[in-house]
Structures are given as structure tokens and as C-alpha cells.
Design a protein around this motif. Sequence first.
Motif, PDB file in Angstrom:
ATOM      1  N   ASP A   1       0.842  -1.254   0.236  1.00 49.96           N
ATOM      2  CA  ASP A   1       0.107  -0.016  -0.075  1.00 49.96           C
ATOM      3  C   ASP A   1       0.672   1.201   0.002  1.00 49.96           C
ATOM      4  OD1 ASP A   1       0.857   0.158   2.587  1.00 49.96           O
ATOM      5  OD2 ASP A   1      -1.060  -0.504   3.398  1.00 49.96           O
TER       6      ASP A   1
ATOM      7  N   GLY B   1       0.357   4.330   2.134  1.00 54.35           N
ATOM      8  CA  GLY B   1      -0.048   3.358   3.015  1.00 54.35           C
ATOM      9  C   GLY B   1       1.368   3.167   3.687  1.00 54.35           C
TER      10      GLY B   1
ATOM     11  N   THR C   1      -3.371  -0.554   8.676  1.00 51.94           N
ATOM     12  CA  THR C   1      -4.288   0.139   8.016  1.00 51.94           C
ATOM     13  C   THR C   1      -4.082   1.652   8.354  1.00 51.94           C
ATOM     14  OG1 THR C   1      -5.803  -0.320  10.055  1.00 51.94           O
ATOM     15  CG2 THR C   1      -6.369  -1.607   8.103  1.00 51.94           C
ATOM     16  N   ASP C   2      -3.042   2.134   8.795  1.00 50.50           N
ATOM     17  CA  ASP C   2      -2.795   3.434   9.279  1.00 50.50           C
ATOM     18  C   ASP C   2      -2.621   4.011   7.685  1.00 50.50           C
ATOM     19  OD1 ASP C   2      -2.774   2.909  11.924  1.00 50.50           O
ATOM     20  OD2 ASP C   2      -0.650   2.924  12.078  1.00 50.50           O
ATOM     21  N   ASN C   3      -2.962   5.292   7.848  1.00 50.27           N
ATOM     22  CA  ASN C   3      -2.826   6.228   6.623  1.00 50.27           C
ATOM     23  C   ASN C   3      -3.390   5.700   5.603  1.00 50.27           C
ATOM     24  OD1 ASN C   3      -1.521   8.762   5.946  1.00 50.27           O
ATOM     25  ND2 ASN C   3      -0.008   7.783   4.849  1.00 50.27           N
ATOM     26  N   ASN C   4      -4.747   5.009   5.689  1.00 50.81           N
ATOM     27  CA  ASN C   4      -5.487   4.605   4.750  1.00 50.81           C
ATOM     28  C   ASN C   4      -5.028   3.426   3.653  1.00 50.81           C
ATOM     29  OD1 ASN C   4      -7.790   6.510   5.150  1.00 50.81           O
ATOM     30  ND2 ASN C   4      -6.519   8.089   3.928  1.00 50.81           N
ATOM     31  N   GLY C   5      -4.025   2.826   4.513  1.00 49.31           N
ATOM     32  CA  GLY C   5      -3.529   1.535   3.899  1.00 49.31           C
ATOM     33  C   GLY C   5      -4.061   0.303   4.115  1.00 49.31           C
ATOM     34  N   GLY C   6      -3.440  -0.659   3.977  1.00 49.13           N
ATOM     35  CA  GLY C   6      -4.081  -2.103   4.503  1.00 49.13           C
ATOM     36  C   GLY C   6      -3.568  -3.120   3.396  1.00 49.13           C
TER      37      GLY C   6
ATOM     38  N   TRP D   1      -7.537  -0.385  -8.556  1.00 48.62           N
ATOM     39  CA  TRP D   1      -7.872  -0.988  -7.362  1.00 48.62           C
ATOM     40  C   TRP D   1      -9.048  -1.887  -7.443  1.00 48.62           C
ATOM     41  CZ3 TRP D   1      -7.545   4.222  -8.228  1.00 48.62           C
ATOM     42  CH2 TRP D   1      -8.967   4.922  -8.584  1.00 48.62           C
TER      43      TRP D   1
ATOM     44  N   TYR E   1      -4.666  -8.536   3.593  1.00 48.71           N
ATOM     45  CA  TYR E   1      -5.449  -7.129   3.123  1.00 48.71           C
ATOM     46  C   TYR E   1      -6.457  -7.008   4.299  1.00 48.71           C
ATOM     47  CZ  TYR E   1      -9.336  -4.596   0.982  1.00 48.71           C
ATOM     48  OH  TYR E   1     -10.082  -3.801   0.636  1.00 48.71           O
TER      49      TYR E   1
END
Length: 174
Positions: free
Chosen positions: A33, A38, A63-68, A111, A158
Motif C-alpha cells: 500500500d 500506506g 491500516t494506518d494512513n488509509n493503507g492495509g 484498485w 489485506y
Amino acid sequence: MVGGLMLAGQVVAETTFEDFSGDANARWTYVSDSVMGGVSTGTAGIIGQGLDAMIHLRGQVSTDNNGGFIQVRRRFSESWPDSVQGLRLTVKGNGARYHVFLKTPRLSRVWHSYRASFVAPVSWQTIDIPLDMFSPSHMGIPAMFSASEVNSLAIVAYGDDFEADVSVREISLY
């Protein structure tokens, strides 16, 4: 052709799609990510040789910073037969849930994908994932796809904060 599978009283051919032999490192690409900001980290690579060859994906999914996500994917141009009913993975891992993402040329965003999940057992196991178990990742994506349209396959950690550790020794089409 590797063998056969019995479905509804008839034998369906099974074909090895990937056994991670030869120059498999050139066929598979690691992506995280971080391409979109991410902070997930990881590695992927081929370990072993011959019948012991496998791809190993490991790392920390955040999942920090819109990641994951972290993933390893293979893009290809050879078409799968329309008669393919599903994927058969020989897999082991840490008991966590992982995903297979399939892509087709009809998907308009990078995506977008068709997704199915599986749990990676702690010892080697063969897992069947029928194509009808794959669902579109986003609204507006066609609900169905043909096996012959698939041009990318990814093994993906994920969606949650967790330590990923999954190996795949073979991917077959049935």
C-alpha cells in the motif's frame, strides 16, 4: 495436465498454472500500500527449488494512513480456458485470512478486482476456490467474469492490522 477432479459425476481436467519453477521471480511482483501512501511493509520471493519451490509473502499489514495491504501478483497474457471452474492452491501460513484478487481488462481502476478469501493453515493444505466465490470489489463492476478474461492473479494480505506469513507451492486451474 496434472490430474483430474470429479465434479457432478464427470472428470474435469486440472492444469498447473504456477509451480514457481524456472524464472518465477520474474513472473511475480511484490506490491504494498506504500504506492498510495500506506505504511504496510513486507517482502515476497521464491524460496526452494524444483518440487520444493514456493512463493513466500510476509510482512506487517497496517491500516494506518488509509493503507492495509501487501501482495504478490502475476500478470499474464495467456488465456485461461472458459471451462475453468476454480483455483486450487497448495498453501500454508499462520492461520490468518488471505485473499486472491483476479483482474480482467474490463476493470477500469487499478484498485478494482474480483476477490475471494481463504485461511492459510499452519501446515500444507490444498484449498479449492471456485470462480463463483469471487465477488467484485466495488459497485459498478460487472458481477460476473469469464475465466478467459483473467489476466492477473494476486495473493494478498489485506484489510486488517496483522502480521502476514503465507506460502503457496502450487496454483492449479480446475
